[in-house]
Enzyme design. Structure first.
Site, PDB file in Angstrom:
ATOM      1  N   HIS A 180      -5.419   3.278  -4.798  1.00  0.00           N
ATOM      2  CA  HIS A 180      -6.432   2.530  -4.075  1.00  0.00           C
ATOM      3  C   HIS A 180      -7.646   3.346  -3.813  1.00  0.00           C
ATOM      4  O   HIS A 180      -8.091   3.572  -2.569  1.00  0.00           O
ATOM      5  CB  HIS A 180      -5.972   1.877  -2.585  1.00  0.00           C
ATOM      6  N   GLU A 213       0.912  -1.197   0.142  1.00  0.00           N
ATOM      7  CA  GLU A 213       0.068   0.229   0.090  1.00  0.00           C
ATOM      8  C   GLU A 213       0.876   1.267  -0.113  1.00  0.00           C
ATOM      9  O   GLU A 213       1.995   1.335   0.783  1.00  0.00           O
ATOM     10  CB  GLU A 213      -0.966   0.163   1.180  1.00  0.00           C
TER      11      GLU A 213
HETATM   12  P1  NAD Z   1     -17.199 -10.561  -3.283  1.00  0.00           P
HETATM   13  O1  NAD Z   1     -16.885 -11.704  -1.949  1.00  0.00           O
HETATM   14  O2  NAD Z   1     -18.577 -10.258  -3.305  1.00  0.00           O
HETATM   15  O3  NAD Z   1     -16.753 -11.199  -4.687  1.00  0.00           O
HETATM   16  C1  NAD Z   1     -15.672 -12.005  -4.618  1.00  0.00           C
HETATM   17  C2  NAD Z   1     -16.044 -12.986  -5.668  1.00  0.00           C
HETATM   18  O4  NAD Z   1     -14.629 -13.766  -6.252  1.00  0.00           O
HETATM   19  C3  NAD Z   1     -16.645 -13.965  -5.298  1.00  0.00           C
HETATM   20  O5  NAD Z   1     -17.835 -14.337  -6.058  1.00  0.00           O
HETATM   21  C4  NAD Z   1     -15.954 -15.374  -5.117  1.00  0.00           C
HETATM   22  O6  NAD Z   1     -16.456 -16.530  -5.266  1.00  0.00           O
HETATM   23  C5  NAD Z   1     -14.837 -14.981  -6.251  1.00  0.00           C
HETATM   24  N1  NAD Z   1     -13.532 -15.718  -6.059  1.00  0.00           N
HETATM   25  C6  NAD Z   1     -12.795 -15.936  -4.834  1.00  0.00           C
HETATM   26  N2  NAD Z   1     -11.654 -16.572  -5.231  1.00  0.00           N
HETATM   27  C7  NAD Z   1     -11.921 -16.968  -6.485  1.00  0.00           C
HETATM   28  C8  NAD Z   1     -10.802 -17.581  -7.347  1.00  0.00           C
HETATM   29  N3  NAD Z   1      -9.915 -18.098  -6.783  1.00  0.00           N
HETATM   30  N4  NAD Z   1     -11.119 -17.520  -8.671  1.00  0.00           N
HETATM   31  C9  NAD Z   1     -12.361 -17.123  -9.188  1.00  0.00           C
HETATM   32  N5  NAD Z   1     -13.345 -16.590  -8.466  1.00  0.00           N
HETATM   33  C10 NAD Z   1     -12.912 -16.470  -7.080  1.00  0.00           C
HETATM   34  O7  NAD Z   1     -16.159  -9.202  -2.953  1.00  0.00           O
HETATM   35  P2  NAD Z   1     -16.337  -7.747  -3.378  1.00  0.00           P
HETATM   36  O8  NAD Z   1     -16.987  -7.047  -2.596  1.00  0.00           O
HETATM   37  O9  NAD Z   1     -16.855  -8.097  -4.808  1.00  0.00           O
HETATM   38  O10 NAD Z   1     -14.598  -7.364  -3.408  1.00  0.00           O
HETATM   39  C11 NAD Z   1     -13.800  -8.174  -4.224  1.00  0.00           C
HETATM   40  C12 NAD Z   1     -12.383  -7.737  -3.800  1.00  0.00           C
HETATM   41  O11 NAD Z   1     -12.360  -6.288  -4.413  1.00  0.00           O
HETATM   42  C13 NAD Z   1     -12.209  -7.598  -2.244  1.00  0.00           C
HETATM   43  O12 NAD Z   1     -11.881  -8.672  -1.712  1.00  0.00           O
HETATM   44  C14 NAD Z   1     -11.295  -6.675  -1.895  1.00  0.00           C
HETATM   45  O13 NAD Z   1      -9.768  -7.247  -1.903  1.00  0.00           O
HETATM   46  C15 NAD Z   1     -11.202  -5.747  -3.413  1.00  0.00           C
HETATM   47  N6  NAD Z   1     -11.764  -4.452  -3.067  1.00  0.00           N
HETATM   48  C16 NAD Z   1     -10.990  -3.529  -3.676  1.00  0.00           C
HETATM   49  C17 NAD Z   1     -11.383  -2.023  -3.334  1.00  0.00           C
HETATM   50  C18 NAD Z   1     -10.682  -0.890  -3.900  1.00  0.00           C
HETATM   51  O14 NAD Z   1     -10.719   0.170  -3.420  1.00  0.00           O
HETATM   52  N7  NAD Z   1      -9.874  -0.918  -5.125  1.00  0.00           N
HETATM   53  C19 NAD Z   1     -12.745  -1.867  -2.488  1.00  0.00           C
HETATM   54  C20 NAD Z   1     -13.448  -2.828  -2.356  1.00  0.00           C
HETATM   55  C21 NAD Z   1     -12.993  -4.354  -2.516  1.00  0.00           C
END
Ligand code: NAD
Length: 335
Positions: free
Chosen positions: A290, A272
């Protein structure tokens, strides 16, 4: 003799992201409930040592991207609940939280619209070279470089969860063809919105743009690496708004150098606050800090949800957004 009454000290709730001081309305219900609310004004995100010192004496905390390592739980025996104000849990040692009986909650879905909107913004900026063009104009150079139209192109979503689904719907509004890969596919959503759920390699091979929306786990660490980047279509683009370490930055630099990939937009980075040196100063790499969930709307909403989960706990209710229900079942279910 009349016994001396000793007043119970107020429940201390620590808020680690300093910017949350700007959302007093979201924090007010904690103060209204008689809690002592302390907002961190120092370093952020904190190392495990800094966080352990900061959380001393707190019963509950709203925690951002700080390092919630096992040593933090060991050093803070009063800690009962940690509410993440984001949805990524890669900074939390969940085994240690379970072992120490600390409830962990996350505001699932509360920031997904903001992240999806940023992903769409990065996508357009990337394929139309908005930032390099702006920079040239500022330097007095009028130059037009042809870009790529999105309509009719294929967007491959890796991780069709809360954010991935919102990106999918927005891309469909641009008349893009959306395909996806997910280890736990929501087949109902996929069918309802005509999104083929395909194998990882197939999505890589068929997509003009890949957008990453998986959590960082041992399975997704460097999921996009030297081998899998090569499986992407020649001239494709890559978007990462998930977590930096889902992608091998050096392998991406090679794929850009060889011309196999046309460009990448990276909102997240393995460390980060630091963009990998190999990816700096490239006109076809767009980097942000981010920013995905960093909107007033998402900050307000995620803080409200975090505060709600703390109040639920203090009122003896099962907090919503509970990540480790086993701790609740073991420690509190029959209180
Ligand atoms: P979520 O749990 O709703 O969705 C994640 C999806 O990824 C799920 O459907 C899960 O089954 C799938 N998944 C997990 N492992 C996998 C794999 N090996 N292969 C394929 N699919 C897989 O989560 P979300 O709310 O959509 O957030 C996703 C990610 O985004 C968070 O974990 C976080 O790291 C990141 N995020 C980033 C920001 C940012 O500011 N850029 C903000 C929020 C979240």
């Amino acid at each position: 003799m009349v016994g001396r009454m000793t007043a119970k000290p107020p429940t201390r709730v620590m808020i680690t992201p300093p910017m949350l001081v700007e959302y007093p309305a979201a924090l007010a219900p904690l103060r209204d409930a008689g809690c002592e609310v302390v907002v961190n004004t120092g370093a952020y995100p904190m190392s495990a040592d800094q966080l352990a010192a900061c959380l001393k004496g707190a019963t509950a905390a709203v925690v951002g991207l700080d390092d919630l390592a096992a040593s933090v739980f060991a050093a803070c025996p009063e800690l009962r609940l940690v509410a993440r104000n984001g949805v990524g849990l890669d900074n939390v040692d969940l085994d240690a939280a379970n072992q120490h009986g600390v409830l962990i909650t996350a505001p699932f879905g509360a920031n997904s619209t903001s992240v999806a909107e940023l992903a769409m913004g990065l996508l357009i900026a990337l394929v139309r070279q908005v930032i390099p063009t702006h920079n040239r104009v500022q330097a007095g150079v009028w130059q037009r470089v042809p870009g790529m139209e999105l309509a009719g192109k294929t967007l491959g979503i890796i991780g069709l969860g809360r954010i991935g689904k919102k990106v999918a719907r927005r891309a469909q509004a641009f008349n893009m063809r959306v395909i996806a890969n997910d280890i736990y596919p929501d087949l109902y959503f996929a069918r309802e919105h005509t999104i083929p759920m395909l194998g990882f390699e197939t999505v890589l091979a068929e997509s003009d743009i890949i957008s990453l929306h998986v959590p960082l786990t041992p399975l997704t660490y460097h999921m996009l690496n030297r081998t899998t980047l090569t499986q992407m279509k020649q001239g494709a683009y890559l978007l990462n708004t998930a977590r930096g370490a889902v992608l091998d930055g050096l392998a991406l630099a090679e794929a850009l150098d060889s011309g196999h990939l046309a460009g990448a937009a990276l909102d997240v980075h393995p460390v980060e606050g630091v963009v990998e040196a190999a990816l700096l100063n490239r006109p076809n790499v767009l980097t942000t800090t981010h920013l995905g969930a960093y909107t007033h709307d998402a900050l307000q909403y995620t803080t409200e949800v975090a505060v709600q989960s703390i109040l639920q706990y203090l009122n003896g209710q099962r907090p919503s957004g509970l990540v480790n229900p086993e701790v609740w079942d073991r420690r509190y279910a029959d209180r």
